[in-house]
Write an enzyme that holds these catalytic residues in place. Sequence first.
Site, PDB file in Angstrom:
ATOM      1  N   ASN A   1      -2.610 -13.959  -3.881  1.00 49.38           N
ATOM      2  CA  ASN A   1      -3.060 -15.340  -4.004  1.00 49.38           C
ATOM      3  C   ASN A   1      -2.755 -15.417  -2.608  1.00 49.38           C
ATOM      4  OD1 ASN A   1      -0.871 -17.208  -4.787  1.00 49.38           O
ATOM      5  ND2 ASN A   1      -0.016 -15.259  -5.837  1.00 49.38           N
ATOM      6  N   CYS A   2      -3.902 -17.276  -2.878  1.00 49.94           N
ATOM      7  CA  CYS A   2      -3.601 -17.748  -1.860  1.00 49.94           C
ATOM      8  C   CYS A   2      -3.223 -19.259  -3.016  1.00 49.94           C
ATOM      9  CB  CYS A   2      -4.975 -18.437  -1.303  1.00 49.94           C
ATOM     10  SG  CYS A   2      -5.726 -16.961  -0.760  1.00 49.94           S
ATOM     11  N   VAL A   3      -1.822 -19.893  -3.791  1.00 42.77           N
ATOM     12  CA  VAL A   3      -2.003 -20.868  -3.851  1.00 42.77           C
ATOM     13  C   VAL A   3      -0.780 -21.087  -3.279  1.00 42.77           C
ATOM     14  CG1 VAL A   3       0.133 -19.749  -5.416  1.00 42.77           C
ATOM     15  CG2 VAL A   3      -1.034 -20.941  -6.819  1.00 42.77           C
TER      16      VAL A   3
ATOM     17  N   LEU B   1      -8.749 -15.944  -5.402  1.00 41.71           N
ATOM     18  CA  LEU B   1      -7.704 -16.350  -4.274  1.00 41.71           C
ATOM     19  C   LEU B   1      -6.980 -16.756  -5.441  1.00 41.71           C
ATOM     20  CD1 LEU B   1     -10.008 -18.237  -2.208  1.00 41.71           C
ATOM     21  CD2 LEU B   1      -9.344 -15.602  -1.860  1.00 41.71           C
TER      22      LEU B   1
ATOM     23  N   GLN C   1      -4.453 -22.108   0.745  1.00 41.88           N
ATOM     24  CA  GLN C   1      -3.164 -22.208   0.103  1.00 41.88           C
ATOM     25  C   GLN C   1      -2.413 -20.936   1.455  1.00 41.88           C
ATOM     26  OE1 GLN C   1      -3.902 -23.044  -3.951  1.00 41.88           O
ATOM     27  NE2 GLN C   1      -3.543 -24.650  -4.382  1.00 41.88           N
TER      28      GLN C   1
END
Lengths: 427, 349
Positions: A240-242, A208, A111
């Site tokens: 984060n990699c949202v 993550l 993401q």
Amino acid sequence: MKLEIGNIFVKDVRFGERTEVKDNIVYINKAELLDAIADKRLHYRDIHIVRPGESVRLCPVKDVLEPRVKVEGPGNVFPGILGASTIVGQGRTHVLKGMAVITVGHIVGFQEGIIDMTGPGAEYTPFSQTINLVIDCEKAGDINQHEHEEAVRLAGLKATRYVAEAARDVVPDEIITYETKPIPQQFDEYPDLPKVAYVYMLQSQGLLHDTYVYGVDAKKILPTFMFPTEVMDGAIVSGNCVSACDKNTTYHHLNNPIIHDLYEHHGKDLNFIGVVITNENVTLADKVRSSDFCAKLVQYLGVDGVIINEEGFGNPDTDLIMNCKKIENLGIKTVLITDEYAGRDGASQSLADADKLADAVVSVGNANQLIVLPPMDKVIGFDEAANVIAGGFANSKKEDGSVEVEIQSIIGATNELGFNRMGAIGK
Amino acid sequence: MATVKAVHYINQFFGQIGGEEKADIKPFKQDGPVGPGTALQKAFGSEIEIVGTIICGDTYFNENIEKATQEILDLISGYKPQILIAGPAFNAGRYGMACGAVCAAVAERFSIPVITGMYEENPGADLYRKQVYIVKTGNSAAKMREAISAMSKLALKLARGEELGTPEEEGYLEKGIRVNIVHKERGSARAVEMLIKKLKGEPYQTEYPMPSFSRVTPRPPIKDLKHAKIALVTSGGIVPKGNPDRIEASSATHFGRYDITGIEDLTPETFQTAHGGYDPVYANQDPDRVLPVDVMRQLEKEGIIGSLHNIYYATVGNGTSVANAQKYAHAIGLELAKENIDGIILTST
């Protein structure tokens, strides 16, 4: 707590022999910067400067940050991660306004996203309008995704600190003062105005998908109070990699528009009391506990209304609705900010949870909308990532270099702090 | 500009055939505009020409919906219209149902723009607003002039292929399609304004009216688990290594079906997750954590369950719209129903 933000309007960013700010131009010594961010887990491919209007695509982008340096008052920017966890939010902070530091490189998680500096995609991201110092890195050696995430996160923070230091002794072009007083004084100051707090939901669904508060992983916190100015000094950092469209980058946290707009109305038609931060954990027990605590703190503050923002989508829709219901049931009015996943045709219901008490919602757009991003002259990073990042699909990247994705893949496209003007309406 | 050909649908009353006593007449056509069609034609000028009018009794239509719709489609096809206009039906329930049904059928068959007009509480409005542009009208023919004006404006825009404004601006009932626009103010400023109004007790408009969710009633428990055939279905994205069906990390456009005949355990070498909404590290280390094949095989051996179905189904729930999720669930359900499955274990992430 009183904080002066001294904005220095950046006209350009250039590489130079010395790292300094001169006549509103930021010069950066590349070798020194590389030294400052050296990490044996990372290999730096290059450092670039990209400007609005250039035919450049950044992909996959992990985080976006803004150089800020503490010049008066306790602590330093990004407390608890860079330096001790000294409480920040007072004194003076200098900001290099108009530029950003961006980390790009091998994908860490699905993401991460895209920033186009020109073309139709540029209209969906605020970072097509900033002059960007781009750190392009890949992992060196065999590290797992968690270590990779941490290494790139630290690289972004350290690069930002390094650049920001150059702003320390510069006379700002403007100084804006923000102040929030202890609750009894704040109540007394505007006794006739409705009292408002801000419920700040932080993404904490897991590794993550993390956010850090004074260096603490937000999934390990119980909801707590904060002065709004603490956020401006980097108390909250994105890890984060949202999904790219609705993750709050560190830049978004530093410039939280809800805090700014509540201050804008403070003393005019509302009395801004403070911030309650809460998390978005994945287990039901955590969700129930955090929303209970969140509602309790809002009640304890004695406010009449709150704004609640979500970060991410799907699973945390539940946290959003729980917070809304519990706070409304205390007789405290809520306004929610969320984005929508209404399908590419816009015909589906948009949220994974709903309640009739959520009767005041700001929509920042349907993230499933498709867009074709035309080829750019230059790609920084690895644009094949478009095929696997959230919002992309098999063959998102075409042979001619164009990319077809949902706007979900564009950094900040449907930012749920309400950073942009986009929104979805029913037709 | 070339004139756009239109057909107009009306009932026996507005077709000047008669009232309730004539409501059972079968559909027939008449060239050119009739009744309210003449007012519409006047508003259209030379841009749209009503080349024919279809008149049908309300009772006949509602008592023979399928047959009547087919007859009407046949009558319309001869005119080769580029747009269909029906009504306005105001608050006449059966007329509203007929206008909605005819519009929906014509849109589907001929792929042309369709438009009708009715009062918001007409039962036809509720049933057809998602498929058809329904212009809001008053509740009786006393409001004919306003209705004709609003309908003709929208019809002209549709005929020209112009982009429509908001339902409020154009005067039609919202179809429930979510469309991105750019507001004057950023989202945070709109939220603050909304909160101030809400606190003052002033009217405000939510930007996302909450949907009502459909709830699924749980099935009765399985009585004889020892002989039950159990299937696994997951939205957690567990797929064979390499993701052969290329299920998307988010907003999945399809689901996959995979054979696990003879597979006792999912290993990192053979399976992985395609899901982009959670930390993939632990699922990739041991995909059984999301799709518990190992445990199910064990239960099968111990005789606690009859058998594990040898096909499992997987999609990615992340960002996938509810409408698509329902579609996949329906398709998977139909396939499993054919296999005499007694129970399904649904796993998420």
